[in-house]
Write an enzyme that holds these catalytic residues in place. Structure first.
Site, short mmCIF file in Angstrom:
data_model
loop_
_atom_site.label_atom_id
_atom_site.label_comp_id
_atom_site.label_asym_id
_atom_site.label_seq_id
_atom_site.Cartn_x
_atom_site.Cartn_y
_atom_site.Cartn_z
N HIS A 131 0.83 -1.05 0.13
CA HIS A 131 -0.04 -0.09 -0.09
C HIS A 131 0.86 1.21 -0.13
CE1 HIS A 131 -4.32 1.33 1.16
NE2 HIS A 131 -3.73 2.40 0.67
N GLU A 176 -4.23 -0.16 -5.52
CA GLU A 176 -4.36 0.97 -6.24
C GLU A 176 -3.01 1.13 -7.21
OE1 GLU A 176 -5.99 4.34 -4.50
OE2 GLU A 176 -7.83 3.43 -3.87
N ASN A 304 -11.83 -0.40 -5.54
CA ASN A 304 -11.86 0.79 -4.75
C ASN A 304 -12.65 1.83 -5.56
OD1 ASN A 304 -10.33 -0.52 -3.04
ND2 ASN A 304 -8.65 0.70 -3.12
N GLU A 377 -12.54 -0.69 -0.89
CA GLU A 377 -12.68 0.72 -0.08
C GLU A 377 -13.73 1.30 -0.62
OE1 GLU A 377 -9.16 3.06 -0.63
OE2 GLU A 377 -7.61 1.26 -0.14
#
Length: 475
Positions: A131, A176, A304, A377
């Protein structure tokens, strides 16, 4: 009647299947603090925050939520919340300070304790391997612009699999990669602070290669949990029906969505129109072997979702969802507003009605190659005081979560717009207010308010609402 006692909570809970997971998500760099404790090495973000002007108000992540020292307190908050699962990230520099070579026993022990405490509390661990906190020595060598970083990531992933593979229920390789590429390497508003625009595309390929190698490494270690990946997906809409708006929206859809998901799910990069090929030249020629590595069978795909994007022709003020970037001024398009929607503290449109169509688009695009989905998310920041004496009546956040979860359930239910999408769970971003990257502590996403002077945690009304939802479903 309080909001958590409402009929609406009961009705929403009734739509959740018995195996549907309700969870919360977090990231190590945003909550842990203790950046030099227990043998942790610096990350690219440690260096980035030291540069003047990179973080709003000069805020520091040195303490953040002090989760490193308050793990038991935070796990107890989650236990009382009644969630099924906690998505957290392992800090690569806490486990392997140099990004290569020896692994740090104190770092491994920290996550051992966290995982065991979660299991004792009846909470299923979902561990994210990356992350955004690249070990600084690797960043100094080029970070994700270098193929070697993917290879080092695989070695670290194998070590995590060996140590925690018997207890982690779900593994997320990357969080991401689009945000890492666009914000960190293309626009320069996040670490490592490069503004390379389309020359940042090698960071896409090397992250995806790292993902594929990590999937292989985890499975070679015999992990018992499911393996997947998470990416931010935003439906991209043209600002008008003009040819240029539609073309530029399609191109932005490529760099925002398809250039990541296509190789992972289909084993190939999307075809680029001839007129746009110069923008993508830095990707170079991709070998079939790399594509086979990237295209690993997955147990799930993490989505997300925060906002849709509208693209308009012509240079704008340089705004991006992560902040103003000088590099955006060089692009022949800009982000247009959605005046019909309210906005979050970040200025993002609150648009839950775009979530169902996004799920439909993913299924139409990938068909049987799309694994079951988790919404890994979903959440919003809103202006809130730094210090509180009791729960905050954060009705906007309750409405945000209820509407987004509701739209996802409606879309994937029988007769819904995306009824053929298998949705496994929903994770709120985030458990507690934290260090929100370049925005520092100015954006509060948490179900729990954190006083960053005292570290006092105060559950907001949204916490009690989510607790009531979980209890109503289980009851």
């Amino acid at each position: 009647m309080t909001v958590q006692d409402s009929v609406a909570v009961q009705a929403l809970a009734a739509r959740l299947g018995p195996d549907f997971q309700l969870g919360v998500a977090s990231a190590a760099f945003q909550i842990e603090g203790s950046l030099a404790a227990g043998g942790r090495g610096p990350s690219g973000w440690d260096a980035f925050v030291e540069k003047p002007g990179t973080i709003q108000d000069g805020h520091s992540p040195a303490v953040a939520c002090d989760h490193y020292n308050r793990t038991a307190e935070d796990v107890e908050l989650m236990r009382a919340l009644g969630i099924d699962s906690y998505r957290f990230s392992l800090s690569w520099p806490r486990i392997q300070p140099d990004g290569t070579g020896p692994f740090n026993s104190a770092g491994l022990d920290f996550y051992d304790r966290l995982i065991d405490q979660l299991l004792e509390a009846g909470i299923s661990p979902m561990a994210t391997l990356y992350h955004w906190d690249t070990p600084l020595p690797l960043e100094h060598r080029g970070g994700w612009l270098q193929r070697s970083t993917a290879e080092r990531f695989a070695e670290y992933s194998a070590a995590a699999g060996r140590r925690f593979g018997d207890r982690v229920a779900q593994w997320v390789t990357l969080n991401e990669p689009v945000s890492v590429t666009l914000n960190g390497y293309a626009l320069g508003v996040h670490a490592p602070g490069h503004d390379l625009l389309f020359e940042a595309l090698p960071a896409v390929h090397h992250q995806l290669l790292g993902h594929g190698l990590a999937v292989q490494a985890l499975r070679a270690e015999g992990v018992t949990g499911a393996v997947g990946v998470t990416n931010l997906h935003s439906p991209v809409r043209p600002a008008s029906k003009s040819v240029t708006d539609r073309f530029l929206a399609d191109m932005f859809d490529l760099v925002l969505n398809r250039v990541y998901a296509d190789p992972i799910l289909l084993g190939s990069y999307p075809k680029v129109p001839l007129i746009a090929k110069p923008w993508f030249r830095s990707l170079g020629k991709i070998s079939d072997a790399d594509l086979r590595t990237i295209h690993q069978p997955l147990d799930f795909y993490g989505l997300n979702y925060y906002y849709p994007v509208k693209v308009a022709t012509g240079r704008g003020p340089g705004e991006s969802p992560a902040g103003t970037a000088d590099a955006m001024l060089k692009m022949p398009f800009h982000m247009a507003a959605f005046p019909e929607y309210a906005t979050t503290g970040f200025g993002w449109p609150v648009a839950p009605d775009h979530l169902g169509p996004l799920l439909r688009e993913l299924k139409d695009r990938y068909g049987g190659a799309l694994p079951p989905l988790y919404i890994t998310e979903s959440g919003a920041s809103f202006p809130e005081p730094e210090h509180v004496s009791g729960p905050i009546a954060d009705t906007d956040r309750i409405n945000y979560i209820a509407s987004h979860l509701g739209h996802a359930l409606e879309a994937t239910a029988a007769g819904g717009i995306a009824e053929d999408v298998e949705l496994l769970g929903y994770y709120v971003w985030t458990l507690m207010d934290n260090f929100e990257w370049a925005a520092g502590y100015s954006q509060r996403f948490g179900l729990v308010h954190v006083d960053f002077d005292t570290q006092e945690r105060t559950p907001k009304d949204s916490y009690y609402w989510y607790q009531a939802l979980s209890r109503a479903r289980k009851g």
